[in-house]
Design a protein around this motif. Structure first.
Motif, PDB file in Angstrom:
ATOM      1  N   ASN A   1      35.827  38.482  47.723  1.00 35.71           N
ATOM      2  CA  ASN A   1      36.632  39.450  46.960  1.00 35.71           C
ATOM      3  C   ASN A   1      37.590  40.268  47.816  1.00 35.71           C
TER       4      ASN A   1
ATOM      5  N   SER B   1      40.833  40.580  46.019  1.00 35.71           N
ATOM      6  CA  SER B   1      40.841  41.569  44.932  1.00 35.71           C
ATOM      7  C   SER B   1      41.061  42.971  45.475  1.00 35.71           C
TER       8      SER B   1
ATOM      9  N   LYS C   1      44.295  45.552  45.002  1.00 35.60           N
ATOM     10  CA  LYS C   1      44.182  46.919  44.491  1.00 35.60           C
ATOM     11  C   LYS C   1      44.813  47.913  45.460  1.00 35.60           C
TER      12      LYS C   1
ATOM     13  N   PHE D   1      42.211  44.973  37.329  1.00 37.66           N
ATOM     14  CA  PHE D   1      42.215  43.983  38.407  1.00 37.66           C
ATOM     15  C   PHE D   1      43.289  42.941  38.125  1.00 37.66           C
TER      16      PHE D   1
ATOM     17  N   ARG E   1      43.833  40.686  40.306  1.00 39.29           N
ATOM     18  CA  ARG E   1      43.191  39.533  40.950  1.00 39.29           C
ATOM     19  C   ARG E   1      41.698  39.707  40.818  1.00 39.29           C
ATOM     20  N   LYS E   2      41.012  38.633  40.557  1.00 37.22           N
ATOM     21  CA  LYS E   2      39.558  38.692  40.520  1.00 37.22           C
ATOM     22  C   LYS E   2      38.990  37.362  41.008  1.00 37.22           C
TER      23      LYS E   2
END
Length: 200
Positions: A16, A19, A23, A33, A35-36
């Motif tokens: 992650n 992610s 952020k 989010f 992106r995850k």
């Protein structure tokens, strides 16, 4: 020019970092989010395995989100990136419903941070850029790309599983990877959106 991304699933470790980098770079609020990483498991002990699937806007060639936007806030720019104009967006969320990949987020507030004590200085500096009542998504870090840099997720990935570049340039790393991996897949090809994010 068509910017796109290639993701190596064999390299992704599901950490992650992409992610978190997203952020930090884009200053998105709690619960938002762009992106995850979806983690799934298969098999049974002792043959169980974990699988990680990084997920982001696919910047499609034929974006269904743009087709349903009643105010034309979503469009594709000259280098193939799908963008949202926050000044035009009315927050109807038709695009969220039309997106087959569930990668858009609705901004409910920009004054609530991660801590009960109030916004940190960082949150005060970045949250104002996110207009309440609008939809947002991954931009391929357009602000970084304009400076000749990779998106934050690509720059940060410790496993070097993410590759970004011009799909139309045969000399680019992404084009070479797709040539070397003719079985590269996109998500939900049956949706007919022609994604520009490929998985190998």
């Amino acid at each position: 020019m068509r910017y796109g991304m290639v993701i190596s699933l064999s390299r992704c470790i599901g950490c992650n970092a992409c992610s978190i980098a997203c952020k930090h770079e884009n200053g998105t609020g709690p619960g938002v989010f762009w992106r995850k990483v979806i983690i799934t498991e298969s098999g049974k002990y002792p043959q169980a395995a974990m699988h990680a699937l990084p997920l982001l806007c696919n910047h499609c060639e034929d974006p269904s989100c743009a087709k349903v936007c009643p105010v034309k806030a979503t469009k594709m720019d000259a280098n193939g990136m799908v963008t949202i104009d926050a000044k035009k967006c009315i927050g109807c969320r038709y695009c969220m419903t039309a997106c087959p990949y569930n990668v858009r987020a609705y901004v409910r507030s920009n004054d609530k941070g991660y801590f009960d004590e109030g916004l940190t200085e960082y949150e005060k500096a970045v949250y104002g850029e996110h207009k309440v009542g609008t939809v947002e998504k991954c931009t391929f870090c357009a602000q970084r790309v304009e400076e000749g840099k990779n998106p934050a997720c690509v720059q940060t990935c410790p496993a070097k599983a993410l590759f970004f570049g011009d799909l139309d340039d045969p000399a680019s790393q992404v084009a070479k990877l797709l040539t070397d991996n003719p079985n590269a897949k996109t998500l939900k090809p049956e949706a007919g959106t022609k994604p520009k994010v490929f998985y190998i």
